[in-house]
Write a protein that holds these residues in place. Structure first.
Motif, PDB file in Angstrom:
ATOM      1  N   GLN A  73       0.822  -1.209   0.000  1.00  0.00           N
ATOM      2  CA  GLN A  73       0.000   0.000   0.000  1.00  0.00           C
ATOM      3  C   GLN A  73       0.858   1.262   0.000  1.00  0.00           C
ATOM      4  O   GLN A  73       0.550   2.236  -0.702  1.00  0.00           O
ATOM      5  N   HIS A  74       1.941   1.243   0.778  1.00  0.00           N
ATOM      6  CA  HIS A  74       2.830   2.404   0.813  1.00  0.00           C
ATOM      7  C   HIS A  74       3.430   2.674  -0.565  1.00  0.00           C
ATOM      8  O   HIS A  74       3.553   3.828  -0.994  1.00  0.00           O
ATOM      9  N   LEU A  75       3.825   1.608  -1.246  1.00  0.00           N
ATOM     10  CA  LEU A  75       4.372   1.770  -2.592  1.00  0.00           C
ATOM     11  C   LEU A  75       3.323   2.349  -3.528  1.00  0.00           C
ATOM     12  O   LEU A  75       3.590   3.304  -4.272  1.00  0.00           O
ATOM     13  N   ILE A  76       2.116   1.780  -3.469  1.00  0.00           N
ATOM     14  CA  ILE A  76       1.022   2.264  -4.321  1.00  0.00           C
ATOM     15  C   ILE A  76       0.731   3.730  -4.044  1.00  0.00           C
ATOM     16  O   ILE A  76       0.529   4.529  -4.965  1.00  0.00           O
ATOM     17  N   ASP A  77       0.731   4.109  -2.762  1.00  0.00           N
ATOM     18  CA  ASP A  77       0.475   5.505  -2.382  1.00  0.00           C
ATOM     19  C   ASP A  77       1.535   6.453  -2.944  1.00  0.00           C
ATOM     20  O   ASP A  77       1.281   7.660  -3.099  1.00  0.00           O
ATOM     21  N   ASN A  78       2.709   5.914  -3.224  1.00  0.00           N
ATOM     22  CA  ASN A  78       3.793   6.713  -3.801  1.00  0.00           C
ATOM     23  C   ASN A  78       3.896   6.538  -5.317  1.00  0.00           C
ATOM     24  O   ASN A  78       4.898   6.929  -5.932  1.00  0.00           O
ATOM     25  N   GLY A  79       2.830   5.949  -5.894  1.00  0.00           N
ATOM     26  CA  GLY A  79       2.792   5.808  -7.347  1.00  0.00           C
ATOM     27  C   GLY A  79       3.636   4.682  -7.902  1.00  0.00           C
ATOM     28  O   GLY A  79       3.954   4.667  -9.098  1.00  0.00           O
ATOM     29  N   ILE A  80       3.981   3.727  -7.044  1.00  0.00           N
ATOM     30  CA  ILE A  80       4.838   2.612  -7.460  1.00  0.00           C
ATOM     31  C   ILE A  80       4.031   1.315  -7.436  1.00  0.00           C
ATOM     32  O   ILE A  80       3.418   0.981  -6.415  1.00  0.00           O
ATOM     33  N   ASN A  81       4.037   0.594  -8.521  1.00  0.00           N
ATOM     34  CA  ASN A  81       3.446  -0.743  -8.552  1.00  0.00           C
ATOM     35  C   ASN A  81       4.419  -1.701  -7.859  1.00  0.00           C
ATOM     36  O   ASN A  81       5.604  -1.753  -8.231  1.00  0.00           O
ATOM     37  N   PRO A  82       3.977  -2.467  -6.856  1.00  0.00           N
ATOM     38  CA  PRO A  82       4.897  -3.401  -6.187  1.00  0.00           C
ATOM     39  C   PRO A  82       5.596  -4.365  -7.151  1.00  0.00           C
ATOM     40  O   PRO A  82       6.696  -4.827  -6.857  1.00  0.00           O
ATOM     41  N   MET A  83       4.974  -4.620  -8.289  1.00  0.00           N
ATOM     42  CA  MET A  83       5.603  -5.516  -9.270  1.00  0.00           C
ATOM     43  C   MET A  83       6.782  -4.844  -9.988  1.00  0.00           C
ATOM     44  O   MET A  83       7.506  -5.498 -10.728  1.00  0.00           O
ATOM     45  N   GLU A  84       6.967  -3.534  -9.761  1.00  0.00           N
ATOM     46  CA  GLU A  84       8.091  -2.824 -10.370  1.00  0.00           C
ATOM     47  C   GLU A  84       9.388  -3.005  -9.591  1.00  0.00           C
ATOM     48  O   GLU A  84      10.463  -2.658 -10.095  1.00  0.00           O
ATOM     49  N   ILE A  85       9.311  -3.501  -8.343  1.00  0.00           N
ATOM     50  CA  ILE A  85      10.521  -3.678  -7.540  1.00  0.00           C
ATOM     51  C   ILE A  85      11.444  -4.673  -8.236  1.00  0.00           C
ATOM     52  O   ILE A  85      11.030  -5.781  -8.588  1.00  0.00           O
ATOM     53  N   THR A  86      12.695  -4.265  -8.445  1.00  0.00           N
ATOM     54  CA  THR A  86      13.644  -5.120  -9.159  1.00  0.00           C
ATOM     55  C   THR A  86      14.630  -5.835  -8.235  1.00  0.00           C
ATOM     56  O   THR A  86      15.116  -6.914  -8.575  1.00  0.00           O
ATOM     57  N   LYS A  87      14.920  -5.223  -7.085  1.00  0.00           N
ATOM     58  CA  LYS A  87      15.852  -5.842  -6.142  1.00  0.00           C
ATOM     59  C   LYS A  87      15.317  -5.686  -4.721  1.00  0.00           C
ATOM     60  O   LYS A  87      14.785  -4.622  -4.366  1.00  0.00           O
ATOM     61  N   VAL A  88      15.460  -6.725  -3.916  1.00  0.00           N
ATOM     62  CA  VAL A  88      15.166  -6.672  -2.488  1.00  0.00           C
ATOM     63  C   VAL A  88      16.458  -7.029  -1.763  1.00  0.00           C
ATOM     64  O   VAL A  88      16.948  -8.161  -1.875  1.00  0.00           O
ATOM     65  N   LEU A  89      17.026  -6.070  -1.051  1.00  0.00           N
ATOM     66  CA  LEU A  89      18.289  -6.271  -0.339  1.00  0.00           C
ATOM     67  C   LEU A  89      17.987  -6.464   1.135  1.00  0.00           C
ATOM     68  O   LEU A  89      17.417  -5.577   1.776  1.00  0.00           O
ATOM     69  N   MET A  90      18.354  -7.609   1.683  1.00  0.00           N
ATOM     70  CA  MET A  90      18.047  -7.939   3.075  1.00  0.00           C
ATOM     71  C   MET A  90      19.289  -7.823   3.949  1.00  0.00           C
ATOM     72  O   MET A  90      20.276  -8.526   3.740  1.00  0.00           O
TER      73      MET A  90
END
Length: 248
Positions: A73-90
């Motif tokens: 939801q936070h991503l969507i609220d910032n105009g970002i589709n969660p499917m656009e995330i390319t890297k997740v760094l843990m």
């Protein structure tokens, strides 16, 4: 220029039980919480570069009132589709950083990665450690799926990703904790996870009792400060309730 978007899930208190209890600063008081409680923000970050949409840690994995994963939801609220995330760094796999790695479909009960289009970067030994220490700090059910997917890269030691992201195993907060530096040429953005979680940690020398090796974490922060002063780092503070990011 890189764009930094904090994805705060809110403020929480946490004590020795490792339970995260929501905290509203307008209505709640620390005096009402158990002794030894810490007040922390839970705050993953999105860093947008010319090449990538990078998520740094994944939050608690809580859903909002509509049943939507908070971080989505936070991503969507910032105009970002969660499917656009390319890297997740843990940085590590403690539950307050990794609960949002995966999600369970409420209808089918099937678990899937929360960011299926992304490549996840996780320290190999931290993965093993998380499964071996399922309990208070680690929730194996949230992260076990990482071993079953082919879009996960298990890192070992220090290294680089695509020639502009470096990672280092630091081992202060937990044995296989790692930190990341994103160097776009214009910006140097440092994510120290729980070894540089709040700006206050960078301003005073102390060894935190809840760290695996508090003395090492303290020494690491001194090293981070020296490198930051030399190279102009911007710090991302995962647990800071007031300052999400900034330079020292």
């Amino acid at each position: 220029m890189a764009r930094i978007i904090p994805l705060s899930e809110g403020a929480f208190t946490v004590d020795g039980t490792k339970k995260f209890i929501p905290f509203n600063p307008d209505t709640d008081s620390m005096q009402q919480r158990s002794g030894g409680s810490l007040l922390v923000e839970i705050q993953p970050f999105l860093v947008i570069t010319d090449q990538d949409y990078i998520l740094l840690d994944a939050g608690l994995g809580y859903r909002n009132a509509d049943g939507v994963l908070q971080i989505h939801q936070h991503l969507i609220d910032n105009g970002i589709n969660p499917m656009e995330i390319t890297k997740v760094l843990m940085s590590h796999l403690h539950k307050d950083h990794s609960g949002g790695i995966s999600i369970v479909d409420p209808v089918t009960g099937e678990r899937s990665l929360s960011f299926p289009q992304a490549t996840y970067y996780v320290n190999r030994h931290e993965m093993d450690y998380a499964l071996e220490h399922d309990g208070k700090s680690y929730h194996a059910e949230d992260v076990r799926i990482l071993r079953e997917r082919d879009n996960v890269i298990f890192t070992e030691g220090n290294g680089s990703i695509d020639d502009y992201i470096t990672y280092e195993v630091t081992g202060g907060h937990c044995p296989y904790h790692q930190v990341f530096l994103i160097d776009t040429g214009d910006d140097k953005i440092f994510f120290g996870g729980d070894e540089a979680p709040q700006v206050s940690y960078m301003k005073r020398r102390f060894a935190a009792k809840y760290d695996y090796d508090g003395k090492r974490s303290m020494e690491l922060r001194e090293q981070f400060k020296q490198r930051a002063a030399r190279d102009g780092w911007t710090f991302l503070y995962y647990h800071d309730t007031r300052l999400p990011f900034g330079k020292l």
